[in-house]
Structure formats: C-alpha cells, structure tokens
Design a protein around this motif. Sequence first.
Motif, PDB file in Angstrom:
ATOM      1  N   LEU A  65      -3.110 -27.341  25.113  1.00  0.00           N
ATOM      2  CA  LEU A  65      -3.134 -27.939  26.445  1.00  0.00           C
ATOM      3  C   LEU A  65      -4.562 -27.978  26.981  1.00  0.00           C
ATOM      4  CD1 LEU A  65      -1.491 -29.138  28.745  1.00  0.00           C
ATOM      5  CD2 LEU A  65      -1.125 -26.814  29.623  1.00  0.00           C
ATOM      6  N   ARG A  66      -5.337 -26.924  26.745  1.00  0.00           N
ATOM      7  CA  ARG A  66      -6.739 -26.909  27.169  1.00  0.00           C
ATOM      8  C   ARG A  66      -7.536 -27.993  26.452  1.00  0.00           C
ATOM      9  NH1 ARG A  66      -7.653 -20.328  27.028  1.00  0.00           N
ATOM     10  NH2 ARG A  66      -7.036 -19.899  29.205  1.00  0.00           N
ATOM     11  N   GLU A  67      -7.265 -28.154  25.158  1.00  0.00           N
ATOM     12  CA  GLU A  67      -7.948 -29.196  24.393  1.00  0.00           C
ATOM     13  C   GLU A  67      -7.563 -30.582  24.909  1.00  0.00           C
ATOM     14  OE1 GLU A  67      -6.764 -28.425  20.419  1.00  0.00           O
ATOM     15  OE2 GLU A  67      -8.116 -26.705  20.146  1.00  0.00           O
ATOM     16  N   ARG A  68      -6.270 -30.760  25.202  1.00  0.00           N
ATOM     17  CA  ARG A  68      -5.789 -32.061  25.679  1.00  0.00           C
ATOM     18  C   ARG A  68      -6.387 -32.419  27.027  1.00  0.00           C
ATOM     19  NH1 ARG A  68      -4.640 -36.010  27.647  1.00  0.00           N
ATOM     20  NH2 ARG A  68      -2.792 -37.353  27.458  1.00  0.00           N
ATOM     21  N   LEU A  69      -6.664 -31.415  27.861  1.00  0.00           N
ATOM     22  CA  LEU A  69      -7.220 -31.647  29.195  1.00  0.00           C
ATOM     23  C   LEU A  69      -8.731 -31.486  29.220  1.00  0.00           C
ATOM     24  CD1 LEU A  69      -4.529 -29.796  31.362  1.00  0.00           C
ATOM     25  CD2 LEU A  69      -4.766 -32.256  30.977  1.00  0.00           C
ATOM     26  N   ASN A  70      -9.344 -31.575  28.040  1.00  0.00           N
ATOM     27  CA  ASN A  70     -10.812 -31.542  27.920  1.00  0.00           C
ATOM     28  C   ASN A  70     -11.451 -30.323  28.585  1.00  0.00           C
ATOM     29  OD1 ASN A  70     -10.899 -34.106  26.574  1.00  0.00           O
ATOM     30  ND2 ASN A  70     -10.600 -35.096  28.569  1.00  0.00           N
ATOM     31  N   GLY A  71     -10.878 -29.165  28.299  1.00  0.00           N
ATOM     32  CA  GLY A  71     -11.484 -27.941  28.800  1.00  0.00           C
ATOM     33  C   GLY A  71     -11.110 -27.579  30.216  1.00  0.00           C
ATOM     34  N   GLU A  72     -10.164 -28.307  30.825  1.00  0.00           N
ATOM     35  CA  GLU A  72      -9.726 -27.982  32.184  1.00  0.00           C
ATOM     36  C   GLU A  72      -9.271 -26.524  32.233  1.00  0.00           C
ATOM     37  OE1 GLU A  72      -9.902 -28.931  35.703  1.00  0.00           O
ATOM     38  OE2 GLU A  72      -9.441 -30.816  34.711  1.00  0.00           O
ATOM     39  N   GLU A  73      -9.525 -25.864  33.339  1.00  0.00           N
ATOM     40  CA  GLU A  73      -9.164 -24.453  33.455  1.00  0.00           C
ATOM     41  C   GLU A  73      -7.654 -24.297  33.558  1.00  0.00           C
ATOM     42  OE1 GLU A  73      -9.779 -20.669  36.469  1.00  0.00           O
ATOM     43  OE2 GLU A  73     -11.158 -22.372  36.574  1.00  0.00           O
ATOM     44  N   VAL A  74      -7.062 -23.683  32.534  1.00  0.00           N
ATOM     45  CA  VAL A  74      -5.626 -23.448  32.502  1.00  0.00           C
ATOM     46  C   VAL A  74      -5.408 -21.993  32.121  1.00  0.00           C
ATOM     47  CG1 VAL A  74      -3.396 -24.186  31.608  1.00  0.00           C
ATOM     48  CG2 VAL A  74      -5.309 -25.799  31.627  1.00  0.00           C
ATOM     49  N   THR A  75      -4.607 -21.287  32.858  1.00  0.00           N
ATOM     50  CA  THR A  75      -4.313 -19.890  32.559  1.00  0.00           C
ATOM     51  C   THR A  75      -2.812 -19.658  32.633  1.00  0.00           C
ATOM     52  OG1 THR A  75      -4.596 -19.271  34.884  1.00  0.00           O
ATOM     53  CG2 THR A  75      -6.526 -19.052  33.444  1.00  0.00           C
ATOM     54  N   ILE A  76      -2.369 -18.553  32.070  1.00  0.00           N
ATOM     55  CA  ILE A  76      -0.974 -18.138  32.150  1.00  0.00           C
ATOM     56  C   ILE A  76      -0.877 -17.038  33.205  1.00  0.00           C
ATOM     57  CG2 ILE A  76       0.926 -16.985  30.961  1.00  0.00           C
ATOM     58  CD1 ILE A  76       0.009 -18.308  28.392  1.00  0.00           C
ATOM     59  N   VAL A  77       0.014 -17.216  34.150  1.00  0.00           N
ATOM     60  CA  VAL A  77       0.231 -16.204  35.176  1.00  0.00           C
ATOM     61  C   VAL A  77       1.660 -15.689  35.082  1.00  0.00           C
ATOM     62  CG1 VAL A  77      -1.504 -17.096  36.762  1.00  0.00           C
ATOM     63  CG2 VAL A  77       0.824 -17.968  36.882  1.00  0.00           C
ATOM     64  N   ARG A  78       1.830 -14.440  35.461  1.00  0.00           N
ATOM     65  CA  ARG A  78       3.146 -13.801  35.405  1.00  0.00           C
ATOM     66  C   ARG A  78       3.561 -13.353  36.800  1.00  0.00           C
ATOM     67  NH1 ARG A  78      -0.035 -12.306  31.326  1.00  0.00           N
ATOM     68  NH2 ARG A  78       0.725 -12.588  29.189  1.00  0.00           N
ATOM     69  N   GLY A  79       4.847 -13.268  37.000  1.00  0.00           N
ATOM     70  CA  GLY A  79       5.350 -12.829  38.296  1.00  0.00           C
ATOM     71  C   GLY A  79       6.322 -13.831  38.868  1.00  0.00           C
ATOM     72  N   LYS A  80       6.436 -13.838  40.183  1.00  0.00           N
ATOM     73  CA  LYS A  80       7.381 -14.728  40.856  1.00  0.00           C
ATOM     74  C   LYS A  80       6.657 -15.887  41.497  1.00  0.00           C
ATOM     75  CE  LYS A  80      10.998 -11.383  42.030  1.00  0.00           C
ATOM     76  NZ  LYS A  80      11.777 -10.796  43.137  1.00  0.00           N
ATOM     77  N   ASN A  81       7.252 -17.047  41.413  1.00  0.00           N
ATOM     78  CA  ASN A  81       6.767 -18.224  42.121  1.00  0.00           C
ATOM     79  C   ASN A  81       7.980 -18.898  42.744  1.00  0.00           C
ATOM     80  OD1 ASN A  81       4.857 -20.096  43.033  1.00  0.00           O
ATOM     81  ND2 ASN A  81       5.325 -21.473  41.346  1.00  0.00           N
ATOM     82  N   ASN A  82       7.926 -19.118  44.055  1.00  0.00           N
ATOM     83  CA  ASN A  82       9.096 -19.645  44.778  1.00  0.00           C
ATOM     84  C   ASN A  82      10.332 -18.798  44.521  1.00  0.00           C
ATOM     85  OD1 ASN A  82       7.657 -21.732  45.948  1.00  0.00           O
ATOM     86  ND2 ASN A  82       8.031 -23.103  44.241  1.00  0.00           N
ATOM     87  N   GLY A  83      10.116 -17.472  44.392  1.00  0.00           N
ATOM     88  CA  GLY A  83      11.231 -16.548  44.279  1.00  0.00           C
ATOM     89  C   GLY A  83      11.773 -16.349  42.881  1.00  0.00           C
ATOM     90  N   ILE A  84      11.201 -17.020  41.870  1.00  0.00           N
ATOM     91  CA  ILE A  84      11.721 -16.945  40.506  1.00  0.00           C
ATOM     92  C   ILE A  84      10.712 -16.255  39.598  1.00  0.00           C
ATOM     93  CG2 ILE A  84      12.657 -18.259  38.574  1.00  0.00           C
ATOM     94  CD1 ILE A  84      14.277 -18.419  41.160  1.00  0.00           C
ATOM     95  N   LYS A  85      11.188 -15.270  38.831  1.00  0.00           N
ATOM     96  CA  LYS A  85      10.331 -14.557  37.898  1.00  0.00           C
ATOM     97  C   LYS A  85      10.063 -15.396  36.658  1.00  0.00           C
ATOM     98  CE  LYS A  85      11.894  -9.865  39.047  1.00  0.00           C
ATOM     99  NZ  LYS A  85      12.570  -8.666  38.512  1.00  0.00           N
ATOM    100  N   GLY A  86       8.928 -15.163  36.024  1.00  0.00           N
ATOM    101  CA  GLY A  86       8.644 -15.820  34.754  1.00  0.00           C
ATOM    102  C   GLY A  86       7.167 -16.019  34.518  1.00  0.00           C
ATOM    103  N   GLU A  87       6.830 -16.536  33.344  1.00  0.00           N
ATOM    104  CA  GLU A  87       5.458 -16.896  33.008  1.00  0.00           C
ATOM    105  C   GLU A  87       5.310 -18.397  33.156  1.00  0.00           C
ATOM    106  OE1 GLU A  87       3.618 -13.888  29.797  1.00  0.00           O
ATOM    107  OE2 GLU A  87       5.208 -15.166  29.003  1.00  0.00           O
ATOM    108  N   ARG A  88       4.183 -18.828  33.688  1.00  0.00           N
ATOM    109  CA  ARG A  88       3.971 -20.253  33.915  1.00  0.00           C
ATOM    110  C   ARG A  88       2.489 -20.560  33.791  1.00  0.00           C
ATOM    111  NH1 ARG A  88       4.596 -17.379  38.379  1.00  0.00           N
ATOM    112  NH2 ARG A  88       3.151 -17.687  40.111  1.00  0.00           N
ATOM    113  N   PHE A  89       2.168 -21.833  33.671  1.00  0.00           N
ATOM    114  CA  PHE A  89       0.781 -22.267  33.627  1.00  0.00           C
ATOM    115  C   PHE A  89       0.251 -22.489  35.038  1.00  0.00           C
ATOM    116  CE2 PHE A  89       2.031 -23.919  29.336  1.00  0.00           C
ATOM    117  CZ  PHE A  89       1.221 -23.042  28.618  1.00  0.00           C
ATOM    118  N   GLN A  90      -0.999 -22.148  35.224  1.00  0.00           N
ATOM    119  CA  GLN A  90      -1.658 -22.411  36.500  1.00  0.00           C
ATOM    120  C   GLN A  90      -2.903 -23.237  36.211  1.00  0.00           C
ATOM    121  OE1 GLN A  90      -1.677 -19.419  39.764  1.00  0.00           O
ATOM    122  NE2 GLN A  90      -3.868 -19.380  39.408  1.00  0.00           N
TER     123      GLN A  90
END
Length: 283
Positions: A14-39
């Motif tokens: 995904l980083r390669e596809r977006l030409n080095g755009e800053e992408v990280t994996i974050v853990r925890g809750k977002n909008n009340g739901i637990k899980g890992e997601r891209f930021q």
Amino acid sequence: MTYGKFKKELLKQLRERLNGEEVTIVRGKNNGIKGERFQFKDSDEKLLWQTIHIRDIYDQYRDGVTMDDCVEFLAGLYQTSPDAEEILSCWDKAKWQIEMRIVNRRWQQKFLKQVVCQKFLDLAIYCVLVFERNPGGFIGNSVKTWMLERWGITEEELWEAAKKNLYNQTFAICSIDNVSGISGTKLEQILNLSDLDNEIYVLTNPYYYNGAVGMLRTDLLKKFADQQGYDLYILPSSVDEVILLPDRGDRKASYLKSLVRKNNRDYADGCELSDNIYYYHRG
C-alpha cells in the motif's frame, strides 16, 4: 498466509502504491469498535480516519480476493475521498453525509464522552460524518461538539438530518440462508440458533457493516411483523446486524437472552452490541 504476514505485506504494498504516502497501522477502538486499521496522512497533514479494519480485508483475502485487489481497493478509497476540510466547513454539504450508529451505552462510556450522542434503551445513538464509502467500508469521523460549532448548528438540527438520512438509507430483512455479505452458516453457528429452522431473519444494510442501526427503522419492523403476523424478538448479533425472530409463542425471552449473552462471551471480537434482547410490538 497468516494474518500477521498479510497485514505486513499489505502495508508494504500500500505504501508503494501510494508513492511513499505515510501509512501506519493503529490499534484500539475507532467509533467504538476494536481492531487494527490503517491510518493515512496526506501531504497537507490533514488526518483522514480510516475505519476499515484490516481483519475485514484479510477475511476477503482468505475468501479468494487477490492481494493486488486488496491494495487497489484501499488505495482507490483513499485517493478518491473528497476534501474533508470542505465538508467540515459547510453544513449544507455535510448534512447529506450524516449517518447514525448504535453502540452499547455502558460498554462504550469512554468513547461516548467524546461524541454527540443520545440514549436509546441500554444503547446509545451517535452520528458519523461519512466522507467516502464503498462496499468494503467508509472513511469518516464521529461527530463531536466542535463540529457543530463549526457548522453553526444545534444538536436538534444534527439529529433532524441524521434521522432523515436514516430513512433514506437502504436496509434489508432476509432469511439467513439468503445473506451473501456474511456467512449465514457462520452466523447461525455463532448464535446457536440452528434449532429455529427457517425462522431466522437478518436485518442489515447492503454493506453488512454497522447495519444494526436498522433496528431504529420501525417502518421496516412494522412491515415485516405484519407480513409474518407476529410481534418480533430482536437479537443483537453485533453492531453490523441484528436477528429478527417472529414471536410465535414457542420461545422464551430468557432462553434467547441467555444465547446472546453466552455467544457474546464465546465469540467476543469487539463488535458486540448488547447482552439484552429487544421486542417489537406491532401495535
């Protein structure tokens, strides 16, 4: 490929596809739901909240979607998302993109302190501003008080728009055997309802994501209950869908509630909605 290896490879590509755009994996809750997601963070340092969980993408991969398609899906969703700043600055544009969500009021106390919300039974309703959506998820953010101030509106105006949009959204009630977005067999096993034969119906949206809010659509519940000729038990499968059971008089509420409580413990994944069950009276 294991989940751990998948998310690392997906992040790399995904980083390669977006030409080095800053992408990280974050853990925890977002909008009340637990899980890992891209930021994601774009070149203007404007944060875009990505609410698609990596586990959901992994499930698609295991079902036969290629890694390339997973990468293209995420990159396309990110690149085509509209300017969040423009929407946050104009209520006339934002009001069409307000959607309701429901979570458990007690389980999500910390999250609910950060957002505009209302009580509903043992649940809470809050609003999300959706920037972009496709069948795999959406980019958006929960509505907070500072956003109302920026739009120059009251809470009453927010809820008026949210309710109008809710009744314009598409929800479906269908037999569990006809549910295509989630595995009917898996859902049936999770809720241990196989002894109910053809009485199991699922209420959700076309995305099978945050579809439990459809239980607020009493017009749909009334139409379905009238068609069945019975009142309805509503079992909270997850925040993504609820199960409807016509009350033919042969099921005890205590039994159904015990099933929901047991399966919330045995199959906990952070998407549980409630240990309680609900009842819709046609009258």
